[in-house]
Structures are given as structure tokens and as C-alpha cells.
Scaffold this motif. Structure first.
Motif, PDB file in Angstrom:
ATOM      1  N   ASP A  48       0.842  -1.200   0.000  1.00  0.00           N
ATOM      2  CA  ASP A  48       0.000   0.000   0.000  1.00  0.00           C
ATOM      3  C   ASP A  48       0.878   1.251   0.000  1.00  0.00           C
ATOM      4  OD1 ASP A  48       0.874   0.366   2.633  1.00  0.00           O
ATOM      5  OD2 ASP A  48      -1.073  -0.129   3.524  1.00  0.00           O
ATOM      6  N   THR A  54       0.331  -5.880   1.380  1.00  0.00           N
ATOM      7  CA  THR A  54      -1.117  -6.079   1.401  1.00  0.00           C
ATOM      8  C   THR A  54      -1.546  -7.371   0.708  1.00  0.00           C
ATOM      9  OG1 THR A  54      -1.386  -4.754  -0.602  1.00  0.00           O
ATOM     10  CG2 THR A  54      -1.644  -3.618   1.524  1.00  0.00           C
ATOM     11  N   THR A  68      -4.585  -6.861   6.026  1.00  0.00           N
ATOM     12  CA  THR A  68      -5.335  -5.628   6.238  1.00  0.00           C
ATOM     13  C   THR A  68      -4.821  -4.970   7.514  1.00  0.00           C
ATOM     14  OG1 THR A  68      -7.262  -6.693   5.236  1.00  0.00           O
ATOM     15  CG2 THR A  68      -7.661  -4.662   6.453  1.00  0.00           C
TER      16      THR A  68
END
Length: 109
Positions: A48, A54, A68
Motif C-alpha cells: 500500500d 497487502t 489488512t
């Protein structure tokens, strides 16, 4: 690219690793030679905007792991997927410390 050979020069394996602009591993591929049924195996990594991993795809999109994070950058969910089955591990925190993990298995329908 890294190449592995025997002493007589027979090609055994080729490995390729590429990095993103922020110096994170992005693609890894390995090709085996002189092994019946072996082909190229590839792993791709996605990050990210805060350089946190991710997603990692292993070979195909059906074999992957997703990650996450919360607004403080702490891991909140780890989801490995193997074909149609995924297994979520949810993480929660108390006063900034790791608190607990809950695992949920999702089977294909």
C-alpha cells in the motif's frame, strides 16, 4: 537473474527477483530445469501507499495471502486463500498492544 548450474555446465535453475521503487521485493520467479513436470513458479507482492505488504500471490490468483491494517498501521486481518477456501485471522488490540486473534474458516460454496 541468478543461474545455478552443475560443474559440467548443465542448467539446473534460474531465479529472478525484482524490486519496487521503494526497494521492496515485487516479483520472484524460479524456473527449474532437469526436473520432470517442473515449470516456472512466480510470486508477486503488492504494497500500500505506506509500504505495508497487502497481498502476496503464489503462482496463480487462487493461492494468495492478503493483509489488512488499521489506521495506526497494525495488522488487523491475515487471510490466506487456497483455491476456494480462505481462513481469516482477525487481530484486535487493547491499549496499543496485541490483544487477541480470532480465526474464521470460509469454505467454497
Amino acid at each position: 537473474r541468478l543461474t545455478e548450474t552443475t560443474t559440467d555446465g548443465t542448467l539446473l535453475r534460474q531465479t529472478r527477483l525484482s524490486y519496487s521503487a521503494t526497494e521492496h521485493p515485487e516479483d520472484y520467479a524460479e524456473k527449474l530445469y532437469n526436473t520432470p513436470g517442473a515449470g516456472e513458479y512466480a510470486t508477486n507482492y503488492t504494497y500500500d501507499f505506506n509500504d505495508r505488504l497487502t497481498r502476496a500471490n503464489f503462482g496463480t490468483d487462487s493461492y494468495r495471502v492478503t493483509y489488512t491494517y488499521d489506521s495506526l498501521g497494525r495488522l488487523t486481518k491475515y487471510r490466506p486463500r487456497n483455491g476456494g477456501t480462505s481462513r481469516d485471522t482477525n487481530h484486535s488490540y487493547h491499549s496499543g498492544r496485541y490483544y487477541s486473534a480470532l480465526e474464521v474458516i470460509r469454505l467454497p460454496r
